[in-house]
Enzyme design. Structure first.
Site, PDB file in Angstrom:
ATOM      1  N   VAL A  68      24.114 -77.814  46.070  1.00  0.00           N
ATOM      2  CA  VAL A  68      23.195 -78.641  45.278  1.00  0.00           C
ATOM      3  C   VAL A  68      24.095 -79.324  44.246  1.00  0.00           C
ATOM      4  O   VAL A  68      24.585 -78.681  43.319  1.00  0.00           O
ATOM      5  CB  VAL A  68      22.094 -77.801  44.593  1.00  0.00           C
ATOM      6  CG1 VAL A  68      21.291 -78.657  43.627  1.00  0.00           C
ATOM      7  CG2 VAL A  68      21.190 -77.150  45.633  1.00  0.00           C
ATOM      8  N   PRO A  69      24.346 -80.618  44.419  1.00  0.00           N
ATOM      9  CA  PRO A  69      25.415 -81.297  43.686  1.00  0.00           C
ATOM     10  C   PRO A  69      25.069 -81.671  42.252  1.00  0.00           C
ATOM     11  O   PRO A  69      25.035 -82.860  41.880  1.00  0.00           O
ATOM     12  CB  PRO A  69      25.667 -82.535  44.557  1.00  0.00           C
ATOM     13  CG  PRO A  69      24.323 -82.848  45.140  1.00  0.00           C
ATOM     14  CD  PRO A  69      23.694 -81.496  45.394  1.00  0.00           C
ATOM     15  N   CYS A  70      24.852 -80.670  41.411  1.00  0.00           N
ATOM     16  CA  CYS A  70      24.511 -80.938  40.016  1.00  0.00           C
ATOM     17  C   CYS A  70      25.652 -81.661  39.291  1.00  0.00           C
ATOM     18  O   CYS A  70      25.419 -82.313  38.276  1.00  0.00           O
ATOM     19  CB  CYS A  70      24.111 -79.657  39.300  1.00  0.00           C
ATOM     20  SG  CYS A  70      25.320 -78.330  39.408  1.00  0.00           S
ATOM     21  N   HIS A  71      26.881 -81.573  39.838  1.00  0.00           N
ATOM     22  CA  HIS A  71      28.001 -82.296  39.236  1.00  0.00           C
ATOM     23  C   HIS A  71      27.808 -83.812  39.341  1.00  0.00           C
ATOM     24  O   HIS A  71      28.446 -84.562  38.603  1.00  0.00           O
ATOM     25  CB  HIS A  71      29.329 -81.873  39.888  1.00  0.00           C
ATOM     26  CG  HIS A  71      29.404 -82.126  41.355  1.00  0.00           C
ATOM     27  ND1 HIS A  71      28.842 -81.263  42.284  1.00  0.00           N
ATOM     28  CD2 HIS A  71      29.953 -83.139  42.060  1.00  0.00           C
ATOM     29  CE1 HIS A  71      29.064 -81.741  43.494  1.00  0.00           C
ATOM     30  NE2 HIS A  71      29.731 -82.878  43.387  1.00  0.00           N
ATOM     31  N   ARG A  72      26.918 -84.259  40.205  1.00  0.00           N
ATOM     32  CA  ARG A  72      26.663 -85.703  40.361  1.00  0.00           C
ATOM     33  C   ARG A  72      25.660 -86.235  39.341  1.00  0.00           C
ATOM     34  O   ARG A  72      25.348 -87.420  39.342  1.00  0.00           O
ATOM     35  CB  ARG A  72      26.156 -85.992  41.776  1.00  0.00           C
ATOM     36  CG  ARG A  72      27.204 -85.704  42.839  1.00  0.00           C
ATOM     37  CD  ARG A  72      26.698 -85.988  44.233  1.00  0.00           C
ATOM     38  NE  ARG A  72      27.650 -85.473  45.217  1.00  0.00           N
ATOM     39  CZ  ARG A  72      27.317 -85.102  46.441  1.00  0.00           C
ATOM     40  NH1 ARG A  72      26.067 -85.216  46.856  1.00  0.00           N
ATOM     41  NH2 ARG A  72      28.232 -84.619  47.256  1.00  0.00           N
TER      42      ARG A  72
END
Length: 174
Positions: free
Chosen positions: A139-143
């Site tokens: 889940v790409p929360c870094h994006r």
């Protein structure tokens, strides 16, 4: 169970830890083994507080390889989504995580505000969901970035910058 593996990514050691039972219950990563073990311990405590039954007995698993392959772009985040248990995640968090994973692809970013507008909620609620994300990388929360810069990241700004640069992101805002 807990699987831990070290990978070499862009000249750096990246340690990946995956808590699993049938499916992935949580993911941690760090640049050192010591940091990883601390993050896994914090993640396990968070998950247990949310009613997730888990074991930290070490056992090999293909899940660490899956996370690595998502990290380097061999597997799309959305494809790996089905391996997540979503145990201990609120319905709101799940909706945010699924929308983000399906709509903000590798190499792109979205601001907290734009994500909030897409889901008809507040940037603060989005920030809270990102902070509590038990599945970083998949889940790409870094994006998710701030309107005026890179924003916060639970695993650290260095880690967020590393993941974004690995994905080819040149600017921090959309």
């Amino acid at each position: 169970m807990l699987a831990i593996e070290r990978f070499r990514v862009n000249g750096r050691n990246v340690w990946v830890g995956v808590i699993f039972h049938g499916r992935i219950q949580g993911i941690s990563f760090a640049f050192t083994r010591g940091e990883l073990l601390e993050r896994v311990s914090n993640l396990a405590e968070f998950l247990r507080k949310r009613g997730v039954s888990l074991s930290l007995d070490v056992q090999p698993s293909n899940y660490t390889e899956l996370v690595y392959r998502v990290m380097v772009g061999d597997i799309d985040n959305e494809e790996a989504l089905r391996e997540l248990s979503f145990e201990g995640v609120t319905p709101f968090e799940r909706r945010v995580y699924e929308w983000l994973t399906k709509n903000v692809k590798r190499g792109a970013v979205i601001t907290y505000g734009n994500l909030a507008r897409a889901l008809e909620t507040s940037p603060r609620a989005i920030g809270g969901a990102m902070k509590r994300n038990p599945y970083p990388i998949v889940v790409p929360c870094h994006r998710v970035v701030a309107s005026d810069g890179i924003g916060y990241y639970s695993s650290g700004i260095e880690e967020k910058r590393f993941l974004l640069e690995l994905e080819g992101v040149k600017e921090w805002t959309s």
